[in-house]
Design an enzyme around this catalytic site. Sequence first.
Site, PDB file in Angstrom:
ATOM      1  N   TYR A  74       0.833  -1.203   0.000  1.00  0.00           N
ATOM      2  CA  TYR A  74       0.000   0.000   0.000  1.00  0.00           C
ATOM      3  C   TYR A  74       0.868   1.254   0.000  1.00  0.00           C
ATOM      4  CZ  TYR A  74      -3.922   3.059   0.821  1.00  0.00           C
ATOM      5  OH  TYR A  74      -4.862   4.039   0.675  1.00  0.00           O
ATOM      6  N   PHE A 126      -7.092  21.351 -24.908  1.00  0.00           N
ATOM      7  CA  PHE A 126      -7.465  19.946 -24.983  1.00  0.00           C
ATOM      8  C   PHE A 126      -8.684  19.768 -24.084  1.00  0.00           C
ATOM      9  CE2 PHE A 126      -7.617  15.489 -23.856  1.00  0.00           C
ATOM     10  CZ  PHE A 126      -7.765  14.989 -25.126  1.00  0.00           C
ATOM     11  N   THR A 127      -9.558  18.858 -24.468  1.00  0.00           N
ATOM     12  CA  THR A 127     -10.869  18.727 -23.812  1.00  0.00           C
ATOM     13  C   THR A 127     -10.774  18.625 -22.284  1.00  0.00           C
ATOM     14  OG1 THR A 127     -10.737  16.368 -24.293  1.00  0.00           O
ATOM     15  CG2 THR A 127     -12.001  17.703 -25.824  1.00  0.00           C
ATOM     16  N   ASP A 223       1.912  19.975 -20.833  1.00  0.00           N
ATOM     17  CA  ASP A 223       1.139  18.755 -20.996  1.00  0.00           C
ATOM     18  C   ASP A 223       2.065  17.893 -21.843  1.00  0.00           C
ATOM     19  OD1 ASP A 223      -0.343  16.659 -21.889  1.00  0.00           O
ATOM     20  OD2 ASP A 223      -2.146  17.821 -22.292  1.00  0.00           O
ATOM     21  N   LYS A 266      -0.138   7.418 -23.474  1.00  0.00           N
ATOM     22  CA  LYS A 266       0.329   7.718 -24.834  1.00  0.00           C
ATOM     23  C   LYS A 266       1.823   7.371 -24.929  1.00  0.00           C
ATOM     24  CE  LYS A 266      -3.594  10.233 -24.600  1.00  0.00           C
ATOM     25  NZ  LYS A 266      -4.414  10.305 -23.365  1.00  0.00           N
ATOM     26  N   ARG A 390     -13.258  15.229 -34.113  1.00  0.00           N
ATOM     27  CA  ARG A 390     -12.587  16.291 -33.376  1.00  0.00           C
ATOM     28  C   ARG A 390     -12.984  17.586 -34.062  1.00  0.00           C
ATOM     29  NH1 ARG A 390     -10.196  14.380 -28.408  1.00  0.00           N
ATOM     30  NH2 ARG A 390     -12.425  14.429 -28.198  1.00  0.00           N
ATOM     31  N   PHE A 456     -18.904  14.873 -26.491  1.00  0.00           N
ATOM     32  CA  PHE A 456     -18.531  13.973 -27.589  1.00  0.00           C
ATOM     33  C   PHE A 456     -18.505  12.505 -27.161  1.00  0.00           C
ATOM     34  CE2 PHE A 456     -14.250  13.426 -25.958  1.00  0.00           C
ATOM     35  CZ  PHE A 456     -14.075  14.581 -25.206  1.00  0.00           C
TER      36      PHE A 456
HETATM   37  N1  F0G Z   1      -3.613  15.805 -22.691  1.00  0.00           N
HETATM   38  C1  F0G Z   1      -3.641  15.417 -23.975  1.00  0.00           C
HETATM   39  C2  F0G Z   1      -2.888  16.204 -24.999  1.00  0.00           C
HETATM   40  C3  F0G Z   1      -4.367  14.274 -24.334  1.00  0.00           C
HETATM   41  O1  F0G Z   1      -4.384  13.893 -25.604  1.00  0.00           O
HETATM   42  C4  F0G Z   1      -5.070  13.555 -23.332  1.00  0.00           C
HETATM   43  C5  F0G Z   1      -5.860  12.395 -23.673  1.00  0.00           C
HETATM   44  C6  F0G Z   1      -5.002  14.007 -22.016  1.00  0.00           C
HETATM   45  C7  F0G Z   1      -4.254  15.138 -21.734  1.00  0.00           C
HETATM   46  C8  F0G Z   1      -5.737  13.325 -20.898  1.00  0.00           C
HETATM   47  O2  F0G Z   1      -5.134  12.141 -20.557  1.00  0.00           O
HETATM   48  O3  F0G Z   1      -6.795  10.368 -21.136  1.00  0.00           O
HETATM   49  O4  F0G Z   1      -4.878   9.902 -19.617  1.00  0.00           O
HETATM   50  O5  F0G Z   1      -6.756  11.305 -18.846  1.00  0.00           O
HETATM   51  N2  F0G Z   1      -6.183  12.125 -24.852  1.00  0.00           N
HETATM   52  C9  F0G Z   1      -6.900  10.966 -25.291  1.00  0.00           C
HETATM   53  C10 F0G Z   1      -7.090  11.058 -26.771  1.00  0.00           C
HETATM   54  C11 F0G Z   1      -8.144  10.659 -24.536  1.00  0.00           C
HETATM   55  O6  F0G Z   1      -7.775  10.175 -27.317  1.00  0.00           O
HETATM   56  O7  F0G Z   1      -6.553  11.959 -27.409  1.00  0.00           O
HETATM   57  P1  F0G Z   1      -5.935  10.858 -20.011  1.00  0.00           P
END
Ligand code: F0G
Length: 476
Positions: A74, A126-127, A223, A266, A390, A456
């Site tokens: 843990y 980014f979303t 990021d 990624k 997108r 989305f």
């Molecule tokens: N920043 C970027 C540039 C991303 O592309 C993503 C995720 C995140 C942050 C968030 O990371 O998913 O680990 O919480 N992108 C995915 C995509 C979901 O399909 O582009 P996460």
Amino acid sequence: MRRERRMAEPYKIKMVEPIKMTSRPEREAEAWTAGLNTFLIDSEKVYIDLLTDSGTSAMSDNQWAGMMLGDEAYAGSRNWRNLWDAVEEVYGFKYMCPTHQGRGAEHLISQILIKPGDYVPGNMYFTTTREHQERAGGTFVDVVIDEAHDPRKEHPFKGNVDLDKLEALIKKVGPDRIPYVSVAVTVNMAGGQPVSLANLRALRELCDRYPRSDGRPIRIMFDATRLAENAYFIKEREPGYQDTPIRSIVREMMSYGDGCTMSGKKDNLVNIGGFAATNEREVYEKLTQMVVVFEGMPTYGGLAGRDMEAMARGIYEMVDDDYMAFRIGQVRYLGRQLMGAGVPIVRPIGGHAVFLDARAFLDHIPQSEYPAQALAAALYVDSGVRGMERGNVSAGRGKDGKERFPKLELVRLTIPRRVYTNSHMDVVADSVIALYEGREGIGGLKMVYEPPQLRFFTARFKPVKAEGLWGFVEER
Ligand code: F0G
């Protein structure tokens, strides 16, 4: 003329995962059940899954071996130490806190650094990143160079920060209301476009020129999700870096920042995981205070020991120059076939995906009828290839409740790392080209279910008119 020499995968296949081929009627039925949203399609009904490069990588034998060395204590797991060492060695940050994935780190960093009324400039949104910045009371301000919003504009570093736009913001609101500049390397929403070292250097210099009243300059938070891919583009395009290993470039990139959030799903080549990193002791202390509430102990942050081990090993693998040359080369292999057939795509071809320019592809569909969503659905029906919208759907609504109508209206064909061969890319190219040739048959969509945030993921659609490609769709 000398033929360009080709490069094969710098790995061989030890285990295979069968994928199912489906018939067109099966795919039509599935598309309808999924509300014409590729996020809602069962993956078993997908032939080639280019929805995302997130968490879809194939791990190496070395990473799988590391999984067996998980220390599932843990507290104080040795895998956490290994991960810390990897982040310190490869990224160069002093402190590291694991999180379940990237957005977990974004949540913590946003809550720690942003206060209501702040502004957070970034090189395109980014979303999830913007969502967390806004939840913390910040206002996101786009300071990417104009070229990033034009899919046809060629620029070697389309992700660069526009320093004039940033300086104008600093002068307008003052450095005290800018907790950090949010710099994505590469920029996902612009098409996987990189940022140059020259730009990062100049950005650091600009931020240093505007100290806040606490005496420290404006922070730069990366990021870093696709930082090794960004480093590859620097190696290829930035004068003087052709013989520099990706690993050194990554280190230099990060040296201009104060910390980062990372989605390990990624570039770190794992199926789950992420972290926040910082050079500031006080920020790390706050991370340890918050992570226990939202993720887990600071030594596991929502991950199993084995997950942290796989991520630590993935960090060293991502900076392998041969791997990265093949990785970017494969994305380009697909993109060049499409360009050769006249299909409109975002240029230059980016790091993790080929982006179809749905506005130009389907210029008979107004943006209010979601051309990118329609194209992604049509591609799935045609061949079982799953991409992602997108565009207008992903951009969502502004504070005024109105749709944002972003300049970029794209379908992303995202290439998972080390998963598909170039034969799969050929199949994808054939399908996209066939759709392009019959594009008049694809009609617009209307949204029939819209969730309040990140719509989305779960929105549902119906054709505006039941004709053309959509003539097949019988309501079920
Ligand atoms: N920043 C970027 C540039 C991303 O592309 C993503 C995720 C995140 C942050 C968030 O990371 O998913 O680990 O919480 N992108 C995915 C995509 C979901 O399909 O582009 P996460």
